[in-house]
Design a protein around this motif. Structure first.
Motif, PDB file in Angstrom:
ATOM      1  N   UNK A 127       0.526  -0.808   0.204  1.00  0.00           N
ATOM      2  CA  UNK A 127       0.088   0.250   0.607  1.00  0.00           C
ATOM      3  C   UNK A 127       0.896   1.116   0.342  1.00  0.00           C
ATOM      4  N   UNK A 128       1.900   1.479  -1.001  1.00  0.00           N
ATOM      5  CA  UNK A 128       2.481   2.242  -1.108  1.00  0.00           C
ATOM      6  C   UNK A 128       1.795   3.805  -1.273  1.00  0.00           C
ATOM      7  N   UNK A 129       1.130   4.009  -1.987  1.00  0.00           N
ATOM      8  CA  UNK A 129       0.207   5.317  -2.602  1.00  0.00           C
ATOM      9  C   UNK A 129      -1.478   4.457  -3.166  1.00  0.00           C
ATOM     10  N   UNK A 130      -1.801   6.300  -3.485  1.00  0.00           N
ATOM     11  CA  UNK A 130      -3.209   5.277  -4.260  1.00  0.00           C
ATOM     12  C   UNK A 130      -3.753   4.637  -5.100  1.00  0.00           C
ATOM     13  N   UNK A 131      -5.246   4.811  -5.510  1.00  0.00           N
ATOM     14  CA  UNK A 131      -5.346   3.661  -5.927  1.00  0.00           C
ATOM     15  C   UNK A 131      -4.629   4.499  -8.353  1.00  0.00           C
ATOM     16  N   UNK A 132      -4.578   5.675  -7.963  1.00  0.00           N
ATOM     17  CA  UNK A 132      -4.929   6.698  -9.047  1.00  0.00           C
ATOM     18  C   UNK A 132      -3.420   6.841  -9.581  1.00  0.00           C
ATOM     19  N   UNK A 133      -2.415   6.493  -8.219  1.00  0.00           N
ATOM     20  CA  UNK A 133      -0.580   6.881  -9.143  1.00  0.00           C
ATOM     21  C   UNK A 133      -0.508   4.636  -9.063  1.00  0.00           C
ATOM     22  N   UNK A 134      -1.180   3.445  -8.353  1.00  0.00           N
ATOM     23  CA  UNK A 134      -1.269   2.641  -8.502  1.00  0.00           C
ATOM     24  C   UNK A 134      -2.073   2.230 -10.272  1.00  0.00           C
ATOM     25  N   UNK A 135      -2.643   3.153 -10.673  1.00  0.00           N
ATOM     26  CA  UNK A 135      -3.493   3.071 -12.054  1.00  0.00           C
ATOM     27  C   UNK A 135      -2.092   3.114 -13.344  1.00  0.00           C
ATOM     28  N   UNK A 136      -1.557   4.032 -12.847  1.00  0.00           N
ATOM     29  CA  UNK A 136      -0.720   4.946 -14.074  1.00  0.00           C
ATOM     30  C   UNK A 136       1.054   3.447 -13.839  1.00  0.00           C
ATOM     31  N   UNK A 137       1.297   3.112 -12.647  1.00  0.00           N
ATOM     32  CA  UNK A 137       1.649   1.960 -12.381  1.00  0.00           C
ATOM     33  C   UNK A 137       1.521   0.755 -12.766  1.00  0.00           C
ATOM     34  N   UNK A 138       0.737   0.553 -12.811  1.00  0.00           N
ATOM     35  CA  UNK A 138       0.046  -0.896 -13.530  1.00  0.00           C
ATOM     36  C   UNK A 138       0.696  -0.092 -15.360  1.00  0.00           C
ATOM     37  N   UNK A 139      -0.276   0.339 -15.845  1.00  0.00           N
ATOM     38  CA  UNK A 139       0.007   1.137 -17.075  1.00  0.00           C
ATOM     39  C   UNK A 139       1.263   0.616 -17.439  1.00  0.00           C
ATOM     40  N   UNK A 140       2.341   1.396 -16.940  1.00  0.00           N
ATOM     41  CA  UNK A 140       3.585   1.148 -17.188  1.00  0.00           C
ATOM     42  C   UNK A 140       4.624  -0.011 -17.131  1.00  0.00           C
ATOM     43  N   UNK A 141       4.233  -0.708 -16.323  1.00  0.00           N
ATOM     44  CA  UNK A 141       4.462  -2.052 -16.203  1.00  0.00           C
ATOM     45  C   UNK A 141       3.591  -2.997 -17.926  1.00  0.00           C
ATOM     46  N   UNK A 142       2.812  -2.864 -17.968  1.00  0.00           N
ATOM     47  CA  UNK A 142       1.837  -3.212 -19.104  1.00  0.00           C
ATOM     48  C   UNK A 142       2.406  -2.912 -20.413  1.00  0.00           C
ATOM     49  N   UNK A 143       2.899  -1.317 -20.777  1.00  0.00           N
ATOM     50  CA  UNK A 143       4.190  -1.192 -21.190  1.00  0.00           C
ATOM     51  C   UNK A 143       5.129  -1.639 -22.028  1.00  0.00           C
ATOM     52  N   UNK A 144       6.106  -2.230 -20.948  1.00  0.00           N
ATOM     53  CA  UNK A 144       6.754  -2.822 -20.316  1.00  0.00           C
ATOM     54  C   UNK A 144       7.078  -4.590 -21.437  1.00  0.00           C
ATOM     55  N   UNK A 145       5.254  -4.473 -20.497  1.00  0.00           N
ATOM     56  CA  UNK A 145       5.569  -6.404 -21.019  1.00  0.00           C
ATOM     57  C   UNK A 145       5.415  -6.486 -23.400  1.00  0.00           C
TER      58      UNK A 145
END
Length: 200
Positions: free
Chosen positions: A125-143
């Protein structure tokens, strides 16, 4: 603080105990170290070994990275927004066993470009869902750029995290690891959720 917390810190030659909320706000949450009992379960789970590279989002003083590299011989990348906590992590890196297998970065998680070798991610739980959403988008871009599956490991997931993750079709829940000590208390959030992020 339990004896185990102190014992592991001494064994790893690091200092990671204590909560820190110096620059926390509504979207970036305070630092609170993951219990070593939880990290022991994660290390025994078989999901992380010497071939993996783990990103610890909101690494704080670096406990997760230094423990996992010590116990599983993986590589780790710790991302920390708070400069004070980042400096503490860098100090710990100088004395930690296998500290050379840890890369520490002081930056906002939303701006972190995920390297192609990353295949495990840890979130407490390092940050809010708003940030998690961007982080997961970045991970998907990397994939997309380097096709692979990534395991996402969430400890003590907030209701907001749980609800959001359930909505994502590209995530598959593959395991739930119960971290409750049983005889002490019974908090249903005391668990590790393991998701697979599949490449497109």
């Amino acid at each position: 603080m339990t004896d185990l917390e102190n014992d592991w810190d001494k064994l790893l030659h690091i200092k990671t105990t204590g909560r820190d909320d110096t620059i926390s706000d509504l979207v970036r949450y305070p630092y609170e170290p993951t219990d070593y009992t939880v990290l022991e379960q994660l290390a025994r789970s078989g999901y992380i070994d010497k071939h993996n590279t783990v990103v610890d989002y909101g690494c704080g003083k670096g406990r997760v990275s230094f423990f996992l590299t010590s116990q599983t011989k993986c590589h780790a990348i710790g991302i920390e927004y708070n400069p004070r906590l980042y400096e503490r992590a860098c100090t710990n890196q100088q004395t930690a066993p296998r500290g050379n297998r840890v890369t520490l970065l002081q930056q906002d998680a939303v701006n972190f470009t995920v390297p192609e070798q990353v295949d495990r991610c840890f979130f407490f739980n390092p940050f809010a869902v708003e940030i998690l959403r961007t982080v997961l988008d970045n991970l998907q871009d990397s994939c997309k750029n380097s096709p692979r599956d990534i395991l996402l490991i969430f400890y003590y997931p907030s209701p907001a995290y749980t609800e959001y993750l359930a909505e994502l079709s590209h995530l598959t829940l593959i395991d739930t690891i119960d971290c409750r000590p049983g005889e002490k208390y019974s908090d249903p959030r005391e668990k590790l959720l393991v998701f697979r992020l599949s490449h497109p």
